[in-house]
Motif scaffolding. Structure first.
Motif, PDB file in Angstrom:
ATOM      1  N   ARG A 151       0.820  -1.212   0.000  1.00  0.00           N
ATOM      2  CA  ARG A 151       0.000   0.000   0.000  1.00  0.00           C
ATOM      3  C   ARG A 151       0.855   1.265   0.000  1.00  0.00           C
ATOM      4  N   GLY A 152       2.162   1.101  -0.104  1.00  0.00           N
ATOM      5  CA  GLY A 152       3.058   2.248  -0.143  1.00  0.00           C
ATOM      6  C   GLY A 152       3.402   2.805   1.215  1.00  0.00           C
ATOM      7  N   ARG A 153       3.083   2.089   2.295  1.00  0.00           N
ATOM      8  CA  ARG A 153       3.418   2.541   3.646  1.00  0.00           C
ATOM      9  C   ARG A 153       4.875   2.224   3.962  1.00  0.00           C
ATOM     10  N   ILE A 154       5.600   3.222   4.440  1.00  0.00           N
ATOM     11  CA  ILE A 154       6.980   3.027   4.881  1.00  0.00           C
ATOM     12  C   ILE A 154       6.914   2.551   6.331  1.00  0.00           C
ATOM     13  N   LEU A 155       7.426   1.350   6.595  1.00  0.00           N
ATOM     14  CA  LEU A 155       7.184   0.713   7.882  1.00  0.00           C
ATOM     15  C   LEU A 155       8.437   0.521   8.719  1.00  0.00           C
ATOM     16  N   GLY A 156       9.604   0.712   8.133  1.00  0.00           N
ATOM     17  CA  GLY A 156      10.822   0.519   8.906  1.00  0.00           C
ATOM     18  C   GLY A 156      12.050   0.752   8.057  1.00  0.00           C
ATOM     19  N   ALA A 157      13.209   0.570   8.676  1.00  0.00           N
ATOM     20  CA  ALA A 157      14.471   0.835   7.978  1.00  0.00           C
ATOM     21  C   ALA A 157      15.541  -0.134   8.442  1.00  0.00           C
ATOM     22  N   THR A 158      16.527  -0.323   7.582  1.00  0.00           N
ATOM     23  CA  THR A 158      17.683  -1.139   7.894  1.00  0.00           C
ATOM     24  C   THR A 158      18.870  -0.592   7.110  1.00  0.00           C
ATOM     25  N   LEU A 159      19.989  -1.297   7.125  1.00  0.00           N
ATOM     26  CA  LEU A 159      21.181  -0.863   6.413  1.00  0.00           C
ATOM     27  C   LEU A 159      21.386  -1.693   5.156  1.00  0.00           C
ATOM     28  N   GLY A 160      22.099  -1.117   4.185  1.00  0.00           N
ATOM     29  CA  GLY A 160      22.384  -1.854   2.965  1.00  0.00           C
ATOM     30  C   GLY A 160      23.697  -1.430   2.337  1.00  0.00           C
ATOM     31  N   ASN A 161      24.294  -2.356   1.594  1.00  0.00           N
ATOM     32  CA  ASN A 161      25.479  -2.080   0.794  1.00  0.00           C
ATOM     33  C   ASN A 161      25.110  -2.318  -0.666  1.00  0.00           C
ATOM     34  N   ASP A 162      24.900  -1.226  -1.401  1.00  0.00           N
ATOM     35  CA  ASP A 162      24.565  -1.274  -2.824  1.00  0.00           C
ATOM     36  C   ASP A 162      25.875  -1.231  -3.600  1.00  0.00           C
ATOM     37  N   VAL A 163      26.507  -2.397  -3.723  1.00  0.00           N
ATOM     38  CA  VAL A 163      27.841  -2.474  -4.333  1.00  0.00           C
ATOM     39  C   VAL A 163      27.814  -1.826  -5.723  1.00  0.00           C
ATOM     40  N   ASN A 164      28.799  -0.963  -5.996  1.00  0.00           N
ATOM     41  CA  ASN A 164      28.802  -0.153  -7.203  1.00  0.00           C
ATOM     42  C   ASN A 164      29.984  -0.511  -8.105  1.00  0.00           C
ATOM     43  N   LEU A 165      29.703  -0.896  -9.343  1.00  0.00           N
ATOM     44  CA  LEU A 165      30.742  -1.164 -10.340  1.00  0.00           C
ATOM     45  C   LEU A 165      30.921   0.100 -11.164  1.00  0.00           C
ATOM     46  N   ARG A 166      31.884   0.941 -10.759  1.00  0.00           N
ATOM     47  CA  ARG A 166      32.005   2.271 -11.358  1.00  0.00           C
ATOM     48  C   ARG A 166      32.403   2.214 -12.829  1.00  0.00           C
ATOM     49  N   ASP A 167      33.263   1.279 -13.185  1.00  0.00           N
ATOM     50  CA  ASP A 167      33.710   1.227 -14.568  1.00  0.00           C
ATOM     51  C   ASP A 167      32.625   0.707 -15.503  1.00  0.00           C
ATOM     52  N   VAL A 168      31.864  -0.287 -15.061  1.00  0.00           N
ATOM     53  CA  VAL A 168      30.832  -0.871 -15.922  1.00  0.00           C
ATOM     54  C   VAL A 168      29.711   0.138 -16.162  1.00  0.00           C
ATOM     55  N   GLU A 169      29.205   0.730 -15.082  1.00  0.00           N
ATOM     56  CA  GLU A 169      28.132   1.721 -15.231  1.00  0.00           C
ATOM     57  C   GLU A 169      28.632   2.956 -15.968  1.00  0.00           C
ATOM     58  N   GLY A 170      29.892   3.350 -15.707  1.00  0.00           N
ATOM     59  CA  GLY A 170      30.433   4.546 -16.346  1.00  0.00           C
ATOM     60  C   GLY A 170      30.606   4.404 -17.843  1.00  0.00           C
ATOM     61  N   ARG A 171      30.847   3.172 -18.315  1.00  0.00           N
ATOM     62  CA  ARG A 171      31.021   2.965 -19.756  1.00  0.00           C
ATOM     63  C   ARG A 171      29.752   3.273 -20.528  1.00  0.00           C
ATOM     64  N   SER A 172      28.605   2.883 -19.969  1.00  0.00           N
ATOM     65  CA  SER A 172      27.341   3.122 -20.666  1.00  0.00           C
ATOM     66  C   SER A 172      26.186   2.941 -19.700  1.00  0.00           C
ATOM     67  N   ALA A 173      25.218   3.850 -19.784  1.00  0.00           N
ATOM     68  CA  ALA A 173      24.016   3.723 -18.958  1.00  0.00           C
ATOM     69  C   ALA A 173      23.264   2.446 -19.286  1.00  0.00           C
ATOM     70  N   LEU A 174      23.433   1.939 -20.506  1.00  0.00           N
ATOM     71  CA  LEU A 174      22.727   0.733 -20.910  1.00  0.00           C
ATOM     72  C   LEU A 174      23.299  -0.516 -20.252  1.00  0.00           C
ATOM     73  N   LEU A 175      24.424  -0.374 -19.541  1.00  0.00           N
ATOM     74  CA  LEU A 175      25.001  -1.492 -18.800  1.00  0.00           C
ATOM     75  C   LEU A 175      24.581  -1.482 -17.329  1.00  0.00           C
ATOM     76  N   LEU A 176      23.622  -0.638 -16.984  1.00  0.00           N
ATOM     77  CA  LEU A 176      23.203  -0.527 -15.584  1.00  0.00           C
ATOM     78  C   LEU A 176      22.757  -1.872 -15.026  1.00  0.00           C
ATOM     79  N   GLY A 177      21.975  -2.630 -15.800  1.00  0.00           N
ATOM     80  CA  GLY A 177      21.512  -3.925 -15.323  1.00  0.00           C
ATOM     81  C   GLY A 177      22.664  -4.868 -15.027  1.00  0.00           C
ATOM     82  N   LYS A 178      23.660  -4.902 -15.906  1.00  0.00           N
ATOM     83  CA  LYS A 178      24.824  -5.755 -15.695  1.00  0.00           C
ATOM     84  C   LYS A 178      25.649  -5.270 -14.502  1.00  0.00           C
ATOM     85  N   ALA A 179      25.682  -3.959 -14.297  1.00  0.00           N
ATOM     86  CA  ALA A 179      26.461  -3.403 -13.192  1.00  0.00           C
ATOM     87  C   ALA A 179      25.792  -3.633 -11.847  1.00  0.00           C
TER      88      ALA A 179
END
Length: 381
Positions: A211-239
């Motif tokens: 229903r779109g209710r924000i109910l809580g929070a936690t921590l996360g590590n959204d690992v970032n592949l800077r070279d893959v994403e930087g080469r092309s926005a179309l590689l976002l899924g692979k990155a």
């Protein structure tokens, strides 16, 4: 040190654990006691968050102590097979928002301008900063001021897809991982073998129901592949979406009288990376500097335009963008396998993971079908 909050005696902390011979179980943390509260009413985290008052239910649900926090943490190590922590989500989609901190946008522009080449980053960094400074803080995304900045940067040939979502009206929201594909405290997080320039991203992760209710929070590590994403926005899924591509945990703190969205907005995250080579890096991300209101990102994700019948977990982005040199001058930071990453926040605890290649992390084999069979065998469906 146990990965719990500074006030965990008053916090409503729930999570998921793996019980050998049983399967995934919902748990509540009562001091040092880990209580299994899995039931027919709430067999999954998704079902618990669909209740009218998840925090009240979690606090009062009957259950059985299955272990202590001390023993659970000790058993939640890389590659563990027995009793261990899982990420505190199951059927939810795992979404992430990017470029939500204006002060880290400069590094995103540099990634794109460098086309994934770390050797060129310092040269481009100096050029970009000469035009826009070290940050774009204080600019409200989508405002008239933001559009004026856009015009100036376009004239200088420095307009970027990252600036478009950073100061434009539309937030970047993407799929980070499939439901049940994230990892929890103590597990390995994975880097795609094609990446040679990457970094951790310490973030707050919100839990939102159907229903779109924000109910809580936690921590996360959204690992970032800077070279893959930087080469092309179309590689976002692979990155972004690979084996063990992100971690979430250790527990989900539900909103109640002791903790709510105002506490999320004041959150101060710290990061430590400890390498097997002796390298140590400390970082920080302050939610007080986020450019978009978290509620606005949520409303851009779920609504009449897009439904999530099982809810979703939402990474809110990070202020952290590492430029500390690790190997050679001007090349900045990149991970090495074996790095131990710890993300902590006083009200949410600490999330620790070890960095491996995604091809070396344990394969993801326990999906939705396996969960449904497990619950059915236990008479919970």
């Amino acid at each position: 040190m146990l990965p719990v909050t500074n006030d965990h005696a008053n916090a409503t902390l729930i999570g998921r654990i793996w019980r050998e011979g049983v399967g995934p179980a919902l748990v509540r943390l009562d001091g040092d006691a880990v209580i299994d509260i899995t039931s027919a009413e709430a067999p999954t985290m998704r079902d618990l968050l669909e209740l009218d008052d998840p925090a009240a239910y979690a606090r009062n649900a009957p259950g059985t102590q299955v272990t202590t926090l001390t023993d659970l943490v000790a058993g939640s190590v890389e590659g563990a097979e027995g009793l261990r922590l899982l990420p505190p989500c199951d059927l939810q989609a795992i979404k992430a928002s990017g470029v939500t901190f204006a002060e880290s946008m400069v590094e995103r522009v540099i990634e794109e301008q460098a086309a994934g080449n770390a050797d060129r980053a310092q040269e481009i960094r100096l050029k970009v900063q000469s035009v826009i400074g070290d940050s774009l803080s204080g600019i409200e995304p989508g405002s008239e001021q933001a559009m004026q900045v856009k015009a100036v940067l376009q004239k200088e040939g420095l307009w970027s897809q990252y600036l478009e979502v950073g100061i434009g009206p539309d937030a970047e929201v993407f799929t980070k991982a499939q439901p049940m594909a994230s990892v929890g405290f103590g597990a390995s997080v994975g880097l795609h073998p094609m990446s040679h320039w990457n970094n951790p991203e310490p973030e707050i992760v919100l839990a939102i129901n159907s229903r779109g209710r924000i109910l809580g929070a936690t921590l996360g590590n959204d690992v970032n592949l800077r070279d893959v994403e930087g080469r092309s926005a179309l590689l976002l899924g692979k990155a972004k979406d690979n084996n063990a591509s992100c971690s979430i945990g250790p527990f989900l703190r539900l909103f109640d009288d002791s903790y709510d969205m105002e506490d999320v907005r004041r959150a101060e995250l710290t990061l430590r990376v400890e390498g097997e080579d002796g390298f140590v890096m400390d970082g920080h991300s302050s939610m007080t500097k986020i450019s978009r209101r978290p509620e606005d990102i949520v409303s851009q994700t779920i609504g009449r335009h897009h439904q999530y019948p099982d809810g979703f977990m939402l990474f809110l982005g990070t202020l952290f963008a590492p430029i500390q040199d690790r190997d050679a001058p001007g090349q900045g930071f990149t991970h090495k396998t074996g790095d131990v990453v710890t993300i902590s926040e006083p009200s949410l605890g600490a999330l620790t993971n070890t960095v491996r290649l995604s091809t070396e992390c344990p394969e993801w084999t326990f999906g939705t079908g396996a969960l449904m069979r497990s619950l059915s065998e236990r008479g919970l469906l």
